[in-house]
Every structure is written in structure tokens, then in C-alpha cells.
Design an enzyme around this catalytic site. Structure first.
Site, short mmCIF file in Angstrom:
data_model
loop_
_atom_site.label_atom_id
_atom_site.label_comp_id
_atom_site.label_asym_id
_atom_site.label_seq_id
_atom_site.Cartn_x
_atom_site.Cartn_y
_atom_site.Cartn_z
N GLY A 102 0.83 -1.21 0.00
CA GLY A 102 0.00 0.00 0.00
C GLY A 102 0.86 1.25 0.00
N GLY A 105 -0.46 4.83 -0.99
CA GLY A 105 -1.58 5.41 -0.25
C GLY A 105 -1.15 6.62 0.56
N ASP A 156 2.33 -1.76 -4.58
CA ASP A 156 0.91 -1.40 -4.51
C ASP A 156 0.19 -2.16 -5.60
OD1 ASP A 156 -1.59 0.02 -4.03
OD2 ASP A 156 -0.37 1.52 -3.02
N ILE A 157 -1.14 -2.05 -5.61
CA ILE A 157 -1.91 -2.82 -6.58
C ILE A 157 -1.85 -2.20 -7.98
CG2 ILE A 157 -4.13 -1.69 -6.04
CD1 ILE A 157 -5.16 -4.76 -6.09
N ASP A 160 -0.67 -7.41 -5.20
CA ASP A 160 -2.01 -7.46 -4.64
C ASP A 160 -1.86 -8.22 -3.32
OD1 ASP A 160 -4.51 -8.33 -3.84
OD2 ASP A 160 -5.16 -8.97 -5.82
N TYR A 217 -14.43 -2.07 10.04
CA TYR A 217 -13.04 -1.59 10.14
C TYR A 217 -12.51 -1.86 11.56
CZ TYR A 217 -9.29 1.98 9.79
OH TYR A 217 -8.10 2.68 9.76
C1 AKB Z 1 -10.38 6.53 9.11
O1 AKB Z 1 -11.01 7.58 9.30
O2 AKB Z 1 -10.91 5.48 8.73
C2 AKB Z 1 -8.89 6.51 9.40
C3 AKB Z 1 -8.63 6.06 10.80
C4 AKB Z 1 -8.82 6.98 11.93
O3 AKB Z 1 -8.27 4.93 11.00
N1 AKB Z 1 -8.35 7.80 9.16
#
Ligand code: AKB
Length: 315
Positions: free
Chosen positions: A8, A11, A34-35, A52, A141
């Protein structure tokens, strides 16, 4: 001499980290992957390979080709995109991490990956969130980040891989844009202030989140990776932060440099819900005590630098 593989690498963090590490350890010793390739400095001025991260064989092949002794795994979907595409996020964030850890294990390499304030959830103490506390995130996440922290701990205890990590807040930079995060507003606001003297915030007034300026984030990564392992109690992952502010506070700081700047609100319920589940401010004292973490930039110093650098870049 280190030989570092970064996933990555094009990024938001990677494009600056790659260049900083090349300054310190030498261009040929930092392999950006990176990809897709683009025309950024990180892709053009030094070793670059398409990888990848869901393809373990390809990652292993590139890592062996350069005989790397450090893997820095940055490729991941951020919070808002992960929430919109949860199955894809699980496969990319967890599959990619597992492959990167396996690559580090195979080559006996040191390992870094970022966690996030997103690892916390609504039942976590909101203010001065401790290093060790309740972690029951309600976003995909966050689930990925908590699982990732545990997986990195597991690779250390089970296989002896020297894994290290940081729980990053929102990162602000004038070089590469973030994409798909909840804290992205705190970057967009500077661009819009300079271009249009106004910003419509998708995060509501009164919402506090931790933030950090990119130079402090890069130093934190490098300092943690260089830290004496015998002093590290936590490893994966340290709370780090430099400031906590609300949209109206960053807007008021920007208006000191951009007279007439105005903020208005059109709250995005999806991203607001994520922000509301995160802490207002986290406590970085374990990072200070175990490896000397220190941030140089507060809101005032960061805003002055962002406005100067972005004005040169976009006007
Ligand atoms: C997000 O907003 O997803 C990121 C984080 C705080 O991990 N910037």
C-alpha cells in the site's frame, strides 16, 4: 542495513513513508509495492513492484527477490469504505494482513502494521481512552483492527516475529489524500479553504476525534521500529495522538489564515455514526513511556504549515 518492503506504498501514509525511509536507509533498500502504479515519487524514484496483498505467492516472491528483513503492511480499506463493503473489507484487511504476517514469518523479518482509533467502540471510555481498555467496535473496520492487533500479538508470541504497531488517529497531510476514512474531513477542509474559502462538513459540530500531522506519524513509525524491544510491553498497538478537535475548532484555526472562511454542515449519517462510536481523545502515555513517543505539531502549528504548503501546491 535494512531492506524494507512496503505494501500500500502509494496510499496516504505509504507515499510519504516510502520517501522518508529512502532518505534514511537508501533508495534501493525500500521496495514500494501497490496494486497499481502511478506517477508519484514513491512509484517512480526507486524500486517498485505491483503486489495485490491478497496474493500470498506474489508477496512472498517479491519479498524474497529483494531479500527483505522488514515488512511494513499498510494496504487496507479505511473505515467508511469498509462499512459500505464489509465482506470485501474483511477479505482485503484480514487476508492482506495474514499474508503480510506470513511473509514476515517466512523471512524472519521485522513487521509493522497500523491499527487505528477505530479499534475502539461505543462502550470504550470516551475521554483519555486508556491503552488497555474495553474494545468492542461496532464497525467492520474496527473489527478488522482489533483482530489485526491480536493476530500481530499472536505472531509475536507463537512464532517470535518482531511485530510492532500503532493505533493511529486521523492523519493530516498535504501530500497524498486519504480515501474512504471518517476523519478525511480534516484534510478536505484545508483544500476547500484555500480553493473556495468555504467547507461543507459531513461530520457534525461538537464531534471530537484524535488527529495527527503526517510528519509526527512518520517519526512515530520509525521510532517504534527502532525502539529497544526489551522496553516494549505493548507492541501491537500503541495509542498515539497529537490533538483532538471538533470541526468548528479546526475551522476557527483555519480562519486565522483564510479571512472570511466559513464552515457549514451537511452531516453524512453513515460517517457520523462511525465517528460517534470512536473516542473523543485517547491517552498516548504507554507510547511515551515505552519508546519515547512525542508529537511536534498541535492544531496551531499544523494549520500554519498545511496552509503554507497547500497554497504552494494548489494555487
Ligand atoms: C479513518 O477515518 O478510517 C482513518 C482512521 C482513523 O483509521 N483515518
Amino acid at each position: 542495513m535494512k531492506k524494507i518492503l512496503i505494501t500500500g506504498a502509494l496510499g496516504q501514509i505509504g507515499s510519504e513513508l516510502t520517501m522518508k525511509l529512502r532518505e534514511i536507509y537508501g533508495t534501493d533498500n525500500v521496495i514500494a509495492t501497490d496494486i497499481k502504479k502511478n506517477d508519484s515519487e514513491a512509484a517512480q524514484n526507486g524500486p517498485f513492484e505491483i503486489v495485490d496483498v491478497t496474493d500470498l505467492n506474489r508477496m512472498g516472491e517479491v519479498a524474497s527477490k529483494y531479500n527483505v528483513d522488514t515488512v511494513m503492511h499498510l494496504a487496507a480499506l479505511l473505515s467508511a469504505t469498509a462499512e459500505a463493503k464489509p465482506v470485501f473489507a474483511w477479505n482485503l484487511n484480514m487476508g492482506g494482513l495474514m499474508n503480510a504476517l506470513e511473509t514476515a514469518r517466512e523471512l524472519n523479518a521485522q513487521f509493522f502494521t497500523p491499527s487505528s482509533i477505530g479499534a475502539f467502540g461505543p462502550s470504550t471510555p470516551k475521554d483519555s481512552t486508556p491503552q488497555d481498555t474495553i474494545m468492542r467496535p461496532t464497525t467492520m473496520y474496527g473489527v478488522n483492527k482489533v483482530a489485526g492487533e491480536l493476530l500481530a500479538d499472536y505472531y509475536f508470541h507463537k512464532f517470535g516475529v518482531d511485530t510492532r504497531g500503532l493505533r493511529f488517529p486521523g492523519l493530516i497531510s498535504y501530500v497524498a489524500l486519504p480515501g474512504g476514512g471518517t476523519t478525511d474531513y480534516a484534510v478536505e477542509i484545508y483544500y476547500e479553504a484555500i480553493k473556495n474559502k468555504k467547507y461543507i462538513s459531513y461530520i457534525d459540530k461538537g464531534t471530537y476525534m484524535d488527529m495527527m500531522y503526517m510528519p509526527d506519524a512518520l517519526s512515530a513509525i520509525i521510532d517504534l521500529m527502532e525502539a529497544d524491544p526489551t522496553k516494549l510491553i505493548h507492541r501491537n498497538s500503541f495509542n498515539v495522538t497529537a490533538m483532538s478537535f471538533s470541526p468548528e475548532e479546526i475551522a476557527s484555526e483555519i480562519s486565522l489564515h483564510v479571512p472570511g472562511f466559513e464552515i457549514t454542515y451537511a452531516v453524512d449519517p453513515a460517517r457520523q455514526k462511525i465517528a460517534d462510536s470512536w473516542p473523543n481523545s485517547i491517552d498516548p502515555s504507554a507510547a511515551r513511556e515505552e519508546w519515547g513517543f512525542k508529537a511536534e505539531y498541535d492544531l496551531t502549528k499544523m494549520t500554519k504549515d498545511m496552509i503554507e504548503k497547500l497554497t504552494q501546491k494548489i494555487l
